[in-house]
Structures are given as C-alpha cells and as structure tokens.
Design an enzyme around this catalytic site. Structure first.
Site, PDB file in Angstrom:
ATOM      1  N   ASP A 171       0.705  -1.120   0.002  1.00 41.30           N
ATOM      2  CA  ASP A 171      -0.038  -0.008  -0.007  1.00 41.30           C
ATOM      3  C   ASP A 171       0.865   1.233   0.145  1.00 41.30           C
ATOM      4  O   ASP A 171       1.762   1.460   0.724  1.00 41.30           O
ATOM      5  CB  ASP A 171      -0.805  -0.017   1.334  1.00 41.30           C
ATOM      6  CG  ASP A 171      -1.888   1.230   1.467  1.00 41.30           C
ATOM      7  OD1 ASP A 171      -2.720   0.858   0.313  1.00 41.30           O
ATOM      8  OD2 ASP A 171      -1.896   1.871   2.176  1.00 41.30           O
ATOM      9  N   GLU A 227       2.154  -0.680  -4.974  1.00 48.29           N
ATOM     10  CA  GLU A 227       1.064   0.725  -5.292  1.00 48.29           C
ATOM     11  C   GLU A 227       1.820   2.022  -5.108  1.00 48.29           C
ATOM     12  O   GLU A 227       2.090   2.539  -4.259  1.00 48.29           O
ATOM     13  CB  GLU A 227      -0.282   0.886  -4.264  1.00 48.29           C
ATOM     14  CG  GLU A 227      -1.189   1.880  -4.734  1.00 48.29           C
ATOM     15  CD  GLU A 227      -2.088   2.454  -3.699  1.00 48.29           C
ATOM     16  OE1 GLU A 227      -2.907   2.974  -3.952  1.00 48.29           O
ATOM     17  OE2 GLU A 227      -1.636   2.464  -2.509  1.00 48.29           O
TER      18      GLU A 227
HETATM   19  C1  NOJ Z   1      -4.524   3.028  -0.876  1.00 44.45           C
HETATM   20  C2  NOJ Z   1      -5.783   2.045  -0.677  1.00 44.45           C
HETATM   21  O1  NOJ Z   1      -5.955   1.658  -1.819  1.00 44.45           O
HETATM   22  C3  NOJ Z   1      -6.819   3.202  -0.292  1.00 44.45           C
HETATM   23  O2  NOJ Z   1      -8.096   2.327  -0.235  1.00 44.45           O
HETATM   24  C4  NOJ Z   1      -6.398   3.674   1.124  1.00 44.45           C
HETATM   25  O3  NOJ Z   1      -7.308   4.463   1.699  1.00 44.45           O
HETATM   26  C5  NOJ Z   1      -5.170   4.195   1.305  1.00 44.45           C
HETATM   27  N1  NOJ Z   1      -4.080   3.547   0.504  1.00 44.45           N
HETATM   28  C6  NOJ Z   1      -4.400   4.485   2.434  1.00 44.45           C
HETATM   29  O4  NOJ Z   1      -4.039   3.258   3.274  1.00 44.45           O
END
Ligand code: NOJ
Ligand code: MG
Length: 511
Positions: A194, A250
């Site tokens: 993440d 990500e």
């Molecule tokens: C990316 C995640 O996909 C999202 O849903 C989340 O709110 C943020 N990161 C914070 O963790």
C-alpha cells in the site's frame, strides 16, 4: 514453485467486506470467500488479492491496522484464514494480501505507547513536530494532528486516525519484518504494498509547493531520499522467506518512468499504473497512448499492470463502459490481452454498477465524508455537498457483490442497503471466462506486441499468431491486414475483415 508464476496469472481483487458474507452479519468475510472459490475457478482466475482483514477500527475500512497479527473478528478467525489459503491452494489459486506499512491505526498499541510521552520508547516510531508545515493529507486538510497530552503534532498522510510510521527508525523496520515473516509463514503468496513510495519523508520538513491550479505538489513527502534502499530491504526480506513470493507496489505518481523505477530486480515484480487504470471516461486514443508508453518504458520480461477498476475508483461498467455491454466486453478483452499483468476487480465480470449514496448516512468512505463536511463548512447546502462529495466517493465501487439469485446476505449489507443492483449479466461473465481461457492457453500472454497501432478510435495489435482489433468507434472499420480466420468476436455480426462498430475481434494470422 516457479519464481515467475505470476506472469501467467489473471488476478482478481476481492474487497473483503463486500465479496461474500457467510454469517448473515451483512459484512463479507473469509469463510464467504472460501465458499466462492469454485466460482473463481469457474471464472478462470488463479490469483487473489485480498484487501486488509487485520484487526482495525475501520476508519479507512481496514487500511488503518490496529494489530498486524490478528484477523478482525468481523472477517472471521485465524482458522478461517488458514482454511482459505489451504482451499485456494488446492484449487491452484494463489493468494496475496495488502501490506499496509506506511501507517498504522492510532489505536495500534505502538501509537498508544508513542502518544504517552515524549520519552516513550515508541515515541520515535511515528513522526512528531512542534510545528506543522504545509503538507496536506491525501484525503484533504492538514496532514498534522495536534496531541494535547504531549503538545506536539503527529504526521498522517491519510486520515488523522492513520498515523505515519517513521521509517528512519530501524526498530520500525524490524517490527514490520516480523509482520512479513508471519504472513508468509501462514502461506500467503505475496503482497500488494500500500502507498509504498510514501514510506519516507524529508526530515527537513520543507513546505511543499503548489501547481498552477493551486493543488499541492507532493515534493517532499513522497519518493524521498532513501526510499529505494528501504524498499529493497523489504523486498529482500520477503524473498528471503519465500523466493517465489509476488510483490505489487502501489505507487502514487502520474509519471510512468517513476512508476517503472520501482518495478525491477531487487524491487517489486510489478507496480500499479493509475494513468491507465483510473481514467475518468473511455477514450481510445488516451488508452492507446498509455499502452504505447508502457511498451516503450517496460522491456521484455518486465511487465506493466493492467486494470480498469479497484476499490479506490468508480466501477468500470458505469464509468468506462457507460452501462453498455458491448463496450464492457471490449474493455475486458483489451485488459486481458494487452501486454501486462491483469487485475480484475470483483463484480466487473457480471457488470456491477456504481452505488451512489443518496444521503450522508449512506456514505461510508472516510474520504468523501471528510469532503462532505468540508463543503458543508464552506456553506454548501446538503444536496450540493452530497453531489460534490459523491464525485470522490469510493463507496461507488465498494457495494457488495450481486450474486445471482441468492442475495449478498441475509442481514443488512454494510453498504448500499436497499439499493437496487441490476441482474448479473451472464453474457459478460461467459465472455470473461472465454477470454481468460484464451489468455491462459498462452495464446497471447507470452508474446511481445507486433504493430501496436491506432487510428480513429480503433486499436489493434498482433501477439504471436493472433491479431486483436478493437473498434471503439461508431462506424464499421475495414481492416487492411491478411487474416486466416476469426477466432472470437465480442459481437455476432462479423464478416471477416469488416469490423463492426463497438466490436473486438481476435483473428488468426500468419506469425
Ligand atoms: C491506498 C488504498 O488503496 C486506499 O484504499 C487507502 O485509503 C490508502 N491507500 C491509505 O491506506
Ligand atoms: Mg459476515
């Protein structure tokens, strides 16, 4: 296990609270996922990405973790998790899960300790300042929250209930290594990491600049010095435990070169490219430009990702296909036949549509609730505030899976109670099945592009001995290529090289 098993796999993202509820409490759970593994086998997916199921107060629906080693009771037990992994593996399905290590919930014991006093042993696990700078949270508003007890601000790049860990502290690194080891030992096949390029921030804490539209440019709080070194250590730890573990990062950036810079030897296997995935409306030209850019950026054996939906964006069927089955079929084929690693978002295969809350009580996403409150404070009436907040509302795609005949749950679903979902579209489901089978047979996946081309809303490319043509336009398109036969088409009205409007065709050609 082959180290690069993931190259042949079609992934499927499961937003855990919304997939399948097994116990009637209105929230999807791990047992529910186990019950639906045969459905996933039938569809043809061989990899699952599970969103966070760890103990959490769920301010950000699990992306605010209060304990990395515990399953949140609403999702089930550790036995349910172990059984899910076992059942999935038995069916040849690999499972990866979110690793959220940029921040923890403020309810995490580490933060509870840290906030006690300035000399607490955990104080430096988080980021504290006497004065805030101008950094804004990705959910809006200041990224700094005042703590009265110790008279300092702590840093949170998302909601104020998600405190950022201090990755300059080696103890944090060690603690997270234990998390990694723990879940790989439980049998996870990898991680989706993440907001992983947010991990380090500039400790000079310079103010961020603004662009011409007045939006903050995240110059000093993402992609900071030392980030690659930290991530290399994380990846090394993962691979030391399981050399075949798959990692997808990500990356919050709109620069393809930057996104690519995190996908290489010693770093992640692949990274998400939101320039393609989160386009607002379908424009064939823009999509082609991205495909081409990805092709130029990524070399052989190094893959981009392919997706048009996730729990952070509106649903593909509503947003891109505009509720048109013909369009949805074409987009699906493009995603599953272009060069890259595809990620289907649950429900896409049956044509699930956006859920749009009609009042603030129905809204569950912290991002849009915050936006709504901000707009109300700015003086907008509730109707207009709701309308604007819904534009950044991630609930849109988080509505529970619309299983055919049986409903999502016997209880009241946690989101979208009472909202009508159209019937699942069997024709779309079967199309997904067919094209996944086509891909899995290795028909295209392992071949580079030949003549990746575009003209007037038509995209086409050859891979191996298949030529794929996508006519997104409203006119028929005469293909000027020698073909051997039509292998598959998204609509029935196909006569050899005349490609009808809104139709995708796979041709057999000379290699
Ligand atoms: C990316 C995640 O996909 C999202 O849903 C989340 O709110 C943020 N990161 C914070 O963790
Ligand atoms: Mg449940």
């Amino acid at each position: 296990m082959a180290k690069d098993w993931w190259k042949a796999v079609v992934f499927y993202e499961i937003y855990v609270p919304s997939f399948k509820d097994s116990d009637g409490d209105g929230v999807g759970d791990l047992k529910g996922i186990s019950q639906k593994l045969d459905y996933l086998v039938d569809l043809g997916v061989e990899g699952l990405w599970l969103t966070p199921f760890y103990l959490s107060p769920k301010v950000d629906n699990g992306y605010d973790i209060a304990d990395y080693f515990t399953i949140d009771p609403v999702y089930g037990t550790m036995e349910d998790f172990e059984s899910l992994i076992e059942q999935a593996h038995k069916r040849g399905i690999k499972v990866i899960a979110d690793l959220v290590v940029n921040h923890t919930s403020t309810e995490h014991a580490w933060f509870q300790e840290a906030r006690k006093s300035k000399v607490n042993a955990k104080r430096d696990w988080y980021i504290w300042r006497k004065k805030p700078n101008n950094w804004t949270s990705f959910f809006g508003g200041s990224a700094w929250e005042w703590e009265e007890a110790t008279k300092e601000f702590y840093y949170h790049s998302f909601a104020k209930e998600q405190a950022d860990l201090n990755w300059q502290n080696p103890e944090v690194e060690q603690a997270i290594f234990e998390v990694i080891d723990y879940w790989l030992e439980k049998g996870l096949d990898g991680f989706r990491l993440d907001v992983i390029n947010n991990l380090t921030v500039a400790h000079e804490f310079q103010d961020n600049p603004f662009d011409q539209q007045g939006s903050q440019v995240h110059l000093h709080d993402v992609n900071q010095k030392g980030i690659y070194a930290v991530l290399e250590k994380i990846v090394a730890r993962i691979k030391a435990k399981n050399p075949a573990a798959f990692t997808v990062g990500e990356i919050s950036s709109d620069k393809l070169a930057r996104i690519h810079s995190y996908a290489k030897e010693n770093l992640f296997d692949v990274t998400f490219n939101f320039n393609l995935g989160s386009i607002k409306t379908w424009e064939a030209k823009a999509v082609f430009t991205q495909l081409e850019a990805m092709e130029n950026q990524f070399s052989e054996g190094n893959y981009p990702t392919l997706f048009f939906g996730s729990h952070d964006m509106a649903r593909l069927y509503t947003r891109l296909a505009e509720n048109d089955l013909a369009m949805a079929k074409m987009i699906a084929l493009l995603m599953l036949s272009a060069r890259g690693i595809p990620f289907i978002y649950f429900g896409e295969e049956i044509g699930m549509q956006n859920f749009v809350p009609q009042n603030i009580q129905e809204m569950k996403d912290v991002q849009s609730i915050q936006e709504y409150d901000r707009l109300r404070r700015a003086g907008l009436d509730s109707k207009e505030a709701l309308r604007q907040a819904n534009q950044v509302n991630r609930d849109q795609s988080r509505n529970p899976m619309n299983w055919s005949k049986e409903s999502f749950t016997e209880g009241v679903p946690w989101l979208g109670a009472g909202a009508e979902q159209p019937q699942p579209i069997a024709e779309l489901y079967e199309w997904y099945q067919q094209i996944i089978t086509f891909r899995k047979k290795g028909a295209v996946a392992q071949y580079p592009y030949k003549k990746l081309s575009y003209t007037k809303d038509v995209i086409w490319f050859q891979r191996g001995s298949y030529l794929l043509v996508f006519n997104f336009s409203k006119q028929a398109f005469e293909l000027n290529e020698k073909v051997i036969a039509v292998v598959m088409a998204s609509s029935l009205r196909v006569s050899n090289t005349l490609v009808p409007a809104k139709t995708a065709i796979i041709y057999k050609v000379e290699e």
